[in-house]
Design a protein around this motif. Structure first.
Motif, short mmCIF file in Angstrom:
data_model
loop_
_atom_site.label_atom_id
_atom_site.label_comp_id
_atom_site.label_asym_id
_atom_site.label_seq_id
_atom_site.Cartn_x
_atom_site.Cartn_y
_atom_site.Cartn_z
N GLU A 204 0.84 -1.20 0.00
CA GLU A 204 0.00 0.00 0.00
C GLU A 204 0.87 1.26 0.00
OE1 GLU A 204 -3.62 1.91 -0.25
OE2 GLU A 204 -3.21 -0.25 -0.31
N ASN A 205 1.95 1.21 0.79
CA ASN A 205 2.87 2.36 0.83
C ASN A 205 3.55 2.56 -0.51
OD1 ASN A 205 2.26 2.84 3.52
ND2 ASN A 205 4.01 1.67 4.30
N GLU A 206 3.94 1.45 -1.15
CA GLU A 206 4.56 1.55 -2.47
C GLU A 206 3.60 2.13 -3.50
OE1 GLU A 206 5.88 -2.38 -3.28
OE2 GLU A 206 7.58 -2.30 -1.88
N GLU A 211 1.99 6.64 -6.78
CA GLU A 211 0.95 7.60 -7.13
C GLU A 211 1.44 9.03 -6.92
OE1 GLU A 211 -2.76 8.68 -8.55
OE2 GLU A 211 -1.84 6.69 -8.46
N LYS A 212 2.21 9.20 -5.85
CA LYS A 212 2.78 10.53 -5.57
C LYS A 212 3.73 10.96 -6.69
CE LYS A 212 5.55 12.97 -2.11
NZ LYS A 212 6.27 12.84 -0.81
N ILE A 215 1.83 11.83 -9.82
CA ILE A 215 1.20 13.16 -9.74
C ILE A 215 2.24 14.25 -9.96
CG2 ILE A 215 0.08 14.76 -8.14
CD1 ILE A 215 -1.31 12.34 -6.89
N ILE A 216 3.44 14.07 -9.35
CA ILE A 216 4.50 15.06 -9.53
C ILE A 216 4.92 15.15 -10.99
CG2 ILE A 216 6.90 15.61 -8.96
CD1 ILE A 216 6.39 14.42 -6.19
N ALA A 217 5.10 13.97 -11.65
CA ALA A 217 5.52 13.93 -13.06
C ALA A 217 4.46 14.59 -13.94
CB ALA A 217 5.76 12.49 -13.49
N GLU A 218 3.21 14.28 -13.67
CA GLU A 218 2.13 14.88 -14.46
C GLU A 218 2.10 16.39 -14.27
OE1 GLU A 218 -1.32 12.84 -13.17
OE2 GLU A 218 -1.04 11.13 -14.52
#
Length: 273
Positions: A204-206, A211-212, A215-218
């Motif tokens: 879940e942490n991975e 996902e983080k 989001i940063i890349a996007e």
């Protein structure tokens, strides 16, 4: 002191002693939170006494019952769904319905609360516990389903006891006493479950970290797109603003400042004076 006075004093002392004996013999104190049934060996139950001091007959006896919650404890041995025999300490809250105290006495006689607990109430507790626990595995009873099972047992015991006048609430199952083999098996399953939960949490942490990053890349890509669009719009505005009139004006200003200027396209070429 005269002989008459001496015997009078003795008589008074005997009278006081007999009075004291009479008070202990013919009075009954019922504590707060209890009621008492007055009965005689030959005539059965006669009446119910409320808390306080009461006169009773020479051959009359009393039996008290709690009208406030009393916590009772027992131990039951039952079998789980997976065939494991387990012993469990149990506790529950009990009080009697005052309006049915005479019915209790007529049914159970002069038994005190401890005798009723070990007999009448224990039978109902055992039947309810056996019925409920047989639907659960030993691991359920040992851990996650204890509260659920306790609630079902409470409901069954209360339902079987209320007609006679016993009000039963809050049955609590204690930790089962298990054989060593079963304890080892449960410990192994608990450890496996903990390891599985740890792995699940890591996954879940991975996922959250991925996902983080996504989001940063996007966000960075979006910033670049916005910057490119802004630059394109700026270039378009500049191209639209360069008109023949503007070029002519630029040529004239250049001649005045630098001498002869030849315009090729949008780029002025200056010849020194």
């Amino acid at each position: 002191m005269s002989t008459k006075g001496f015997f009078g004093l003795i008589g008074a002392g005997i009278g006081v002693l007999l009075l004291i004996i009479g008070l202990f013999t013919f009075t009954e104190r019922v504590p707060e939170g209890k009621v008492a049934v007055v009965y005689s060996p030959s005539g059965g139950a006669k009446k119910v006494l409320n808390p306080g001091w009461h006169l009773v007959g020479l051959f009359e006896k009393t039996q008290q019952y709690p009208t406030r919650i009393t916590i009772l404890k027992n131990k039951v041995t039952v079998t789980t769904k997976d065939g494991k025999s387990i012993s469990m300490p149990t506790s529950y809250e009990m009080k009697v319905d005052r309006s049915k105290v005479l019915d209790i006495f007529k049914e159970l006689g002069s038994q005190n609360v401890e005798q009723i607990q070990e007999g009448y109430l224990y039978q109902r507790l055992f039947r309810a516990t056996r019925s409920v626990v047989s639907d659960y595995s030993v691991l359920d009873i040992y851990g996650t389903k204890t509260t659920e099972a306790s609630a079902k047992i409470t409901e069954k015991v209360a339902d079987e006891s209320k007609d006679l006048g016993f009000i039963i609430t809050n049955v609590v199952l204690g930790t089962p006493e298990l054989d060593k083999e079963t304890e080892k098996a449960i410990d192994a399953r608990v450890q496996a479950a903990q390891e599985l939960e740890l792995k699940r949490q890591q996954v879940e942490n991975e996922k959250l970290e991925a996902e983080k990053k996504k989001i940063i890349a996007e966000g960075e890509a979006q910033k670049k797109v916005i910057a490119a669009e802004a630059e394109q719009k700026a270039n378009q505005l500049i191209e639209k603003s360069i008109t023949p009139e503007l070029l002519k004006k630029m040529e004239m200003e250049a001649r005045l400042k630098h001498g002869w200027v030849e315009i090729q396209g949008a780029t002025p070429l200056v010849e020194a004076k």
